[in-house]
Write a protein that holds these residues in place. Structure first.
Motif, PDB file in Angstrom:
ATOM      1  N   VAL A  92      32.001  10.812   6.891  1.00 35.35           N
ATOM      2  CA  VAL A  92      31.261  10.050   5.879  1.00 35.35           C
ATOM      3  C   VAL A  92      29.757  10.159   6.122  1.00 35.35           C
ATOM      4  O   VAL A  92      29.264   9.825   7.199  1.00 35.35           O
ATOM      5  N   SER A  93      29.058  10.636   5.119  1.00 35.08           N
ATOM      6  CA  SER A  93      27.598  10.685   5.145  1.00 35.08           C
ATOM      7  C   SER A  93      27.092   9.659   4.148  1.00 35.08           C
ATOM      8  O   SER A  93      27.585   9.582   3.029  1.00 35.08           O
TER       9      SER A  93
ATOM     10  N   SER B 240      21.449  10.197   7.538  1.00 34.00           N
ATOM     11  CA  SER B 240      22.651  11.029   7.610  1.00 34.00           C
ATOM     12  C   SER B 240      22.934  11.693   6.263  1.00 34.00           C
ATOM     13  O   SER B 240      23.624  12.703   6.205  1.00 34.00           O
ATOM     14  N   GLY B 241      22.396  11.115   5.181  1.00 33.65           N
ATOM     15  CA  GLY B 241      22.551  11.736   3.866  1.00 33.65           C
ATOM     16  C   GLY B 241      21.929  13.127   3.829  1.00 33.65           C
ATOM     17  O   GLY B 241      22.622  14.121   3.560  1.00 33.65           O
ATOM     18  N   PRO B 242      20.634  13.268   4.116  1.00 29.04           N
ATOM     19  CA  PRO B 242      20.012  14.596   4.182  1.00 29.04           C
ATOM     20  C   PRO B 242      20.664  15.499   5.231  1.00 29.04           C
ATOM     21  O   PRO B 242      20.833  16.698   5.005  1.00 29.04           O
TER      22      PRO B 242
ATOM     23  N   GLY C 143      26.421  20.743   5.223  1.00 30.79           N
ATOM     24  CA  GLY C 143      27.269  21.338   4.190  1.00 30.79           C
ATOM     25  C   GLY C 143      26.722  22.654   3.674  1.00 30.79           C
ATOM     26  O   GLY C 143      27.476  23.627   3.509  1.00 30.79           O
ATOM     27  N   ALA C 144      25.418  22.702   3.447  1.00 30.91           N
ATOM     28  CA  ALA C 144      24.788  23.925   2.972  1.00 30.91           C
ATOM     29  C   ALA C 144      24.926  25.051   3.997  1.00 30.91           C
ATOM     30  O   ALA C 144      25.189  26.213   3.648  1.00 30.91           O
TER      31      ALA C 144
ATOM     32  N   LYS D 285      25.278  30.213   7.259  1.00 34.26           N
ATOM     33  CA  LYS D 285      24.016  30.450   7.956  1.00 34.26           C
ATOM     34  C   LYS D 285      23.708  29.275   8.869  1.00 34.26           C
ATOM     35  O   LYS D 285      24.081  28.138   8.598  1.00 34.26           O
ATOM     36  N   GLU D 286      23.013  29.551   9.950  1.00 31.30           N
ATOM     37  CA  GLU D 286      22.608  28.488  10.880  1.00 31.30           C
ATOM     38  C   GLU D 286      21.631  27.553  10.174  1.00 31.30           C
ATOM     39  O   GLU D 286      20.791  28.010   9.416  1.00 31.30           O
TER      40      GLU D 286
END
Length: 202
Positions: free
Chosen positions: A11-12, A186-188, A194-195, A201-202
């Motif tokens: 959970v974010s 934690s949202g960002p 996820g991205a 990619k790292e």
């Protein structure tokens, strides 16, 4: 993918960040133990400063004023949802914070946050504010996580639930409920994790 196959839910949330920015946290009492020179406005009107604390070597500088803490806790227990405690040089010796915590838990049953549990910085006032903010977030985080758990179960998912921290790592629910302040941003962080996964990619 079948939801019943889900075994882990992370959970974010922006709950903590929004609560602090909007000033919607629960009422908290703050106790400062030791020789504080308070030059800033305190974030609560339920406040007590008492004798006690330690020096930079962890040696007690004054006896802890247990009676004042007891009287204060009993006088505000029905006005607050939690307590925050910060003792001078508690990062070197947290005996006074622990003694105060045990007393308040016994008298009130309210959550109690000690500053040494969250930070090892020497700044006693800064640790006090961190403990205060964390204590403010406990009730709202508990309500939020109960809603999340209920929603997950209603969908037939039997999974372990974790909360994302601001550094992108995760912690279990019980730890998250004790230190909800670690979920700030934690949202960002969740977006970046996820991205990274989707882009490989790292």
């Amino acid at each position: 993918m079948c939801l019943q196959n889900v075994k882990v839910v992370s959970v974010s949330t922006t709950l903590s960040t929004n609560s602090i920015l909007e000033g919607t946290g629960s009422p908290v009492a703050m106790i400062l133990i030791g020789n504080y020179d308070i030059k800033q406005e305190l974030p609560t009107r339920y406040f007590l400063q008492v004798n006690g604390g330690h020096d930079h070597n962890g040696i007690e500088t004054d006896d802890l004023d247990i009676e004042s803490i007891k009287g204060f806790a009993l006088s505000v227990k029905d006005k607050v949802t939690a307590f925050a405690i910060s003792s001078y040089f508690s990062v070197r010796n947290h005996d006074h914070e622990l003694r105060a915590k045990e007393l308040i838990l016994e008298l009130t049953g309210r959550p109690v946050v000690c500053s040494y549990e969250l930070s090892q910085d020497l700044g006693a006032f800064e640790r006090a504010v961190t403990a205060f903010l964390n204590a403010q977030l406990i009730p709202v985080t508990e309500r939020f996580m109960k809603t999340v758990e209920a929603e997950i179960k209603s969908r037939g998912i039997d999974a372990k639930i974790f909360m994302l921290k601001c550094d992108g790592s995760v912690i279990g629910i019980q730890s998250a409920l004790k230190k909800p302040i670690e979920s700030i941003f934690s949202g960002p962080a969740g977006s970046l994790v996820g991205a990274s996964f989707l882009a490989k990619k790292e």
